[in-house]
Design a protein around this motif. Sequence first.
Motif, PDB file in Angstrom:
ATOM      1  N   GLU A  53       1.599  -1.142  -0.091  1.00  0.00           N
ATOM      2  CA  GLU A  53       0.213  -0.252  -0.251  1.00  0.00           C
ATOM      3  C   GLU A  53       0.576   1.092   0.063  1.00  0.00           C
ATOM      4  O   GLU A  53       0.697   2.129   0.133  1.00  0.00           O
ATOM      5  N   SER A  88      -3.282  -3.337   4.656  1.00  0.00           N
ATOM      6  CA  SER A  88      -4.687  -2.688   5.140  1.00  0.00           C
ATOM      7  C   SER A  88      -5.535  -4.341   4.707  1.00  0.00           C
ATOM      8  O   SER A  88      -4.184  -5.207   4.030  1.00  0.00           O
ATOM      9  N   GLN A  91      -6.446  -5.752   2.262  1.00  0.00           N
ATOM     10  CA  GLN A  91      -6.634  -5.662   0.916  1.00  0.00           C
ATOM     11  C   GLN A  91      -6.489  -6.734  -0.221  1.00  0.00           C
ATOM     12  O   GLN A  91      -8.575  -7.155  -0.625  1.00  0.00           O
ATOM     13  N   LYS A 106     -10.162  -9.230   1.044  1.00  0.00           N
ATOM     14  CA  LYS A 106     -11.286  -8.528   1.368  1.00  0.00           C
ATOM     15  C   LYS A 106     -11.753  -8.874  -0.273  1.00  0.00           C
ATOM     16  O   LYS A 106     -13.198  -8.951  -0.695  1.00  0.00           O
ATOM     17  N   ARG A 153       1.379   0.340   9.102  1.00  0.00           N
ATOM     18  CA  ARG A 153       2.586   0.867   8.010  1.00  0.00           C
ATOM     19  C   ARG A 153       3.736   1.159   8.676  1.00  0.00           C
ATOM     20  O   ARG A 153       3.951   2.275   8.742  1.00  0.00           O
ATOM     21  N   GLN A 177      -8.757   1.227  10.477  1.00  0.00           N
ATOM     22  CA  GLN A 177      -9.152   1.602   9.110  1.00  0.00           C
ATOM     23  C   GLN A 177     -11.070   0.787   9.322  1.00  0.00           C
ATOM     24  O   GLN A 177     -11.122   0.181   9.468  1.00  0.00           O
ATOM     25  N   HIS A 237      -3.525   4.392  -6.314  1.00  0.00           N
ATOM     26  CA  HIS A 237      -3.779   4.238  -5.448  1.00  0.00           C
ATOM     27  C   HIS A 237      -3.267   3.018  -4.596  1.00  0.00           C
ATOM     28  O   HIS A 237      -2.829   2.929  -3.375  1.00  0.00           O
ATOM     29  N   HIS A 238      -3.709   1.567  -5.464  1.00  0.00           N
ATOM     30  CA  HIS A 238      -2.805   0.353  -4.849  1.00  0.00           C
ATOM     31  C   HIS A 238      -2.994  -0.563  -6.681  1.00  0.00           C
ATOM     32  O   HIS A 238      -3.542  -0.335  -7.644  1.00  0.00           O
ATOM     33  N   GLY A 298     -10.073   6.385   0.820  1.00  0.00           N
ATOM     34  CA  GLY A 298     -10.392   5.838  -0.148  1.00  0.00           C
ATOM     35  C   GLY A 298     -10.213   4.854  -0.957  1.00  0.00           C
ATOM     36  O   GLY A 298     -10.277   3.486  -0.352  1.00  0.00           O
ATOM     37  N   GLY A 299     -11.056   4.602  -1.920  1.00  0.00           N
ATOM     38  CA  GLY A 299     -10.391   2.810  -2.719  1.00  0.00           C
ATOM     39  C   GLY A 299     -11.180   3.064  -4.448  1.00  0.00           C
ATOM     40  O   GLY A 299     -10.468   4.149  -4.849  1.00  0.00           O
ATOM     41  N   ARG A 348     -11.886  -2.800  -8.267  1.00  0.00           N
ATOM     42  CA  ARG A 348     -10.454  -3.647  -8.675  1.00  0.00           C
ATOM     43  C   ARG A 348     -11.000  -4.058 -10.122  1.00  0.00           C
ATOM     44  O   ARG A 348     -11.672  -4.170 -10.624  1.00  0.00           O
ATOM     45  N   GLY A 365     -14.650  -1.398  -3.737  1.00  0.00           N
ATOM     46  CA  GLY A 365     -14.430  -1.166  -1.986  1.00  0.00           C
ATOM     47  C   GLY A 365     -14.035   0.553  -1.711  1.00  0.00           C
ATOM     48  O   GLY A 365     -13.027   1.178  -2.788  1.00  0.00           O
ATOM     49  N   ILE A 366     -13.647   0.321  -0.213  1.00  0.00           N
ATOM     50  CA  ILE A 366     -12.977   2.075   0.459  1.00  0.00           C
ATOM     51  C   ILE A 366     -12.564   1.306   1.585  1.00  0.00           C
ATOM     52  O   ILE A 366     -12.991   0.883   1.953  1.00  0.00           O
ATOM     53  N   ALA A 367     -11.936   2.117   2.379  1.00  0.00           N
ATOM     54  CA  ALA A 367     -11.527   1.587   3.389  1.00  0.00           C
ATOM     55  C   ALA A 367     -11.689   3.816   3.792  1.00  0.00           C
ATOM     56  O   ALA A 367     -11.278   4.083   3.359  1.00  0.00           O
TER      57      ALA A 367
HETATM   58  N1  ASP Z   1      -6.262  -0.579   0.897  1.00  0.00           N
HETATM   59  C1  ASP Z   1      -6.916   0.724   0.839  1.00  0.00           C
HETATM   60  C2  ASP Z   1      -5.842   1.388   1.096  1.00  0.00           C
HETATM   61  O1  ASP Z   1      -5.848   1.279   2.185  1.00  0.00           O
HETATM   62  C3  ASP Z   1      -8.947   1.173   0.433  1.00  0.00           C
HETATM   63  C4  ASP Z   1      -9.307   0.855  -1.020  1.00  0.00           C
HETATM   64  O2  ASP Z   1      -8.643   0.325  -1.849  1.00  0.00           O
HETATM   65  O3  ASP Z   1     -10.391   0.013  -0.446  1.00  0.00           O
HETATM   66  O4  ASP Z   1      -5.965   2.717   1.426  1.00  0.00           O
END
Ligand code: ASP
Length: 588
Positions: A173, A195, A197, A200, A219, A233, A445-446, A486-487, A490, A531-533
């Motif tokens: 992340e 996270s 990620q 989920k 982190r 989160q 983002h990731h 943010g999210g 995917r 999704g989102i966190a």
């Molecule tokens: N895992 C992401 C974060 O920690 C959030 C997400 O994309 O749902 O920022």
Amino acid sequence: MYRSQNCGELRIDHVGQEVKLSGWVASNRDLGGMTFIDLRDRYGITQLVFNMDTDAGLCGEARKLGREYVIQIDGVVRERSSKNPQRATGEIEIEVTGLQVLNASKIPPFLIENDTDGGEELRMKYRYLDLRRDAVQSNIIFRSQVAQAIRKNLSAVDFVEVETPFLIKSTPEGARDFVVPSRLNSGQFYALPQSPQTFKQLLMVSGFDKYFQIVKCFRDEDLRADRQPEFTQLDCEMSFVTQDQVLDTFETLVRNIFREILDIELPSFPRMQYDDAMKYYGIDKPDLRFDMKIHHINDLAQGHGFAVFDNAESVVGICAKGCAVNYSNKDIKKLTEWVQRPQIGAKGLVYVKYGADGSIKSSVGKFYDDDQLKTWGEHFGAEAGDMLLILCGEEESTLKQMGQLRLEMGDRLELRDPSEFKPLWVLDFPLLEWDEESSRFHAMHHPFTSPKKADQERMLNGDHETMKALRADAYDMVINGVEIGGGSIRIHDRELQAKNFELLGFTPEEAEDQFGFLMGAFEYGAPPHGGIALGFDRLCAIMRGQNSIRDFIAFPKNNQGRDVMIDAPSPVDGEQLDELSLSLNLKA
Ligand code: ASP
């Protein structure tokens, strides 16, 4: 029985009742004939009275009670002659008939009061005492309420709460992992999740459809102000949803929580393109509590012989209301020094003042006549008394500098009211960020974020320049200039995911080694999902109009990532290192 009521409960209609209370001695005032004690617990403070005339012995005992003694009393509720309207129990007091000391206390190292005399370090060392102070305790109780409201609201729309493991393999992340050595698998390590990620996403493959978890994330970052190495989160994921549905779901959640807990009706969240946020606010998380948008004035400013503007890629400005009058030359010099600080990095600052008397003054008055500067003013919507602040240079960095200056002026003009809430969504972030230094792409983002549908084909087949322009179905929730979460939608297709890893510089073997489990899962019927966190600590802080997340974490770490109360991190003994097969590595 220790108590019939708590210390925040008794009111005028209890007068005459016999009660039993337990709590901590918050203060002890001996007035000769009478002794008054404030008895505190988490619910409030109740005044106790001991009367020398009625019971000299009991009164004598009461005088000896030190701060923070834990006591239990019996007594009768009576109306106070001098009432305290600041306190819920301020109309009554307890005439004490019996007293028992449940536990003595050393003199606390700082005052257990909202206005404490204890410095940060001392309060952290004795956090359990700091947490007795209403200012801190009420934040933690507030946090619990927010968590309950989230659970209630999400469960009501079919979300399932699932716990995911803490001992895992690295999930990138963007930070470093905390690692945990495995005793049973010598020389091998778990990583603590940055996270949940990947888990989920796997839950979506399993068909859970709507998942949430209020979860610790870890982190190992260089500590910046108000960052915690472990934080919480609200993590969520949904299947068969479009970006709009994710946004609607979490906008509704946040609005419900504000309504239920604060009785505040938030407006519906405006949605802003990432490009517009950068263009008009110089930042990807604009504070919309005040306007002061950035204006782009290349057309007006260039071609009039002022080389600094002529040679700049971008000339941008803001209009600071009322500042023509309030800002002396000295103030402007100071503001110029402020933008020139290395943290901001501007070369200089140009101003145009529109005086209350119609006069115009500017640091570039030599190059532009009053008519021209008047046109600038009209472009900004400036009125008499306003001042334009202008920066120029390379576009991206100049916008960022102007974004900082905008926030600074917002602070100085007191336009950032902590009791006002201005939420928004920022949408359509770039998928990838090109890093000149390492000459490779990073995920904005990731790595699991999907490019927008229209960009998927270009992502699979495009050239290097195309990749820079790819947009993602990625979004941030922002309140008052703070990123609350943010999210993204995917990637759920193996080929596209493999391509993303390739763009991010993974060899196929590395991608398989690190994320084979996820790409494998995509081959067994992965539904479209997103999704989102939300940063839970931060959400709580912002809801209470506070800046520091530390005040919403029961046992936070300090700026060096240390828990000074339990003294962690700390060395472990040699035997433990041997068991973990670490001593050899350390020596080597
Ligand atoms: N895992 C992401 C974060 O920690 C959030 C997400 O994309 O749902 O920022």
